[in-house]
Motif scaffolding. Structure first.
Motif: not given
Length: 233
Positions: A12, A16, A54, A56-57, A77-78, A81
């Motif tokens: 990951q 990046k 990666l 997923a975000v 995602g935020l 949650e």
């Protein structure tokens, strides 16, 4: 003793670094799985696990049949949650929703002041159009969530900060997903439209005190509904 990161976690970070090192931007293509395996020297399973994490975000966008691309920033995602934890706190009488409303209210209180600071450079024509549509809906007996959200989105667009729209949208999405628990608004459609009109009028008049007061008044109904949820719990 600190444990060594897994190969997938290392992958990951390596992906990046590839994005940053090559100066890639949102929408740009990424190397294929095979190319990443060769470049990073890791297995296909580790590469796939890293890419899924990666994705997923929102850092990687995997389009089956087309390839992999640098993702466009998303707060999905935020939203998930915050919605989940808000539902948990509703079960035991505590409510994260109240905290979210407070944060959004503080955010918009600051935003209206920055908007006023722009003066004549702020093009509020889109907000005026949204305001007119809201008032038309109110006259017909209801203000849709879509036009409410649109008003706040276009009102702050002259600030030129895309994160503002995304953050307000994230708060809105959480609130909208919890609408069944929160219940229907106490205000009439006419009251809803009037509170928005007060914000718009204060901004166009360049009156910061009135704008701040109008924002607080706008959120009063939401705060009252959320407070009742806590008292019921």
């Amino acid at each position: 003793m600190r444990s060594r990161p897994s190969r997938a976690v290392e992958a990951q970070e390596a992906v990046k670094e590839i994005i940053l090192g090559r100066g890639l931007a949102a929408g740009d293509p990424l190397p294929t799985e095979s190319e990443l395996m060769e470049e990073l020297g890791i297995s296909r399973n580790s590469v796939r696990e890293a890419l899924k994490a990666l994705q997923a975000v929102g850092i990687v966008d995997i389009r089956h049949g087309f390839g992999m691309f640098v993702g466009r920033m998303s707060l999905a995602g935020l939203v998930d949650e915050l919605t989940f934890h808000s539902r948990i706190t509703l079960q035991d009488g505590r409510s994260h929703i109240a905290h979210l409303v407070e944060i959004r209210e503080m955010l918009e209180t600051g935003l209206v002041q920055k908007l006023i600071d722009l003066g004549s450079d702020a093009d509020l024509s889109a907000a005026a159009e949204a305001m007119a549509r809201m008032e038309e809906e109110a006259e017909r007996g209801g203000v849709s969530p879509e036009i409410d959200r649109l008003f706040h989105d276009v009102l702050y667009r002259p600030l030129g900060n895309p994160l503002v729209s995304q953050l307000l949208g994230a708060f809105w999405d959480v609130y909208h997903q919890l609408r069944d628990q929160i219940g229907a608004p106490d205000e009439t459609p006419a009251d809803v439209a009037r509170r928005h009109r007060d914000i718009y009028a204060a901004v166009t008049a360049g009156d910061k005190s009135a704008a701040i007061a109008a924002v607080h008044a706008h959120f009063e109904g939401v705060r009252n509904r959320v407070a009742r949820l806590g008292s019921v719990g």
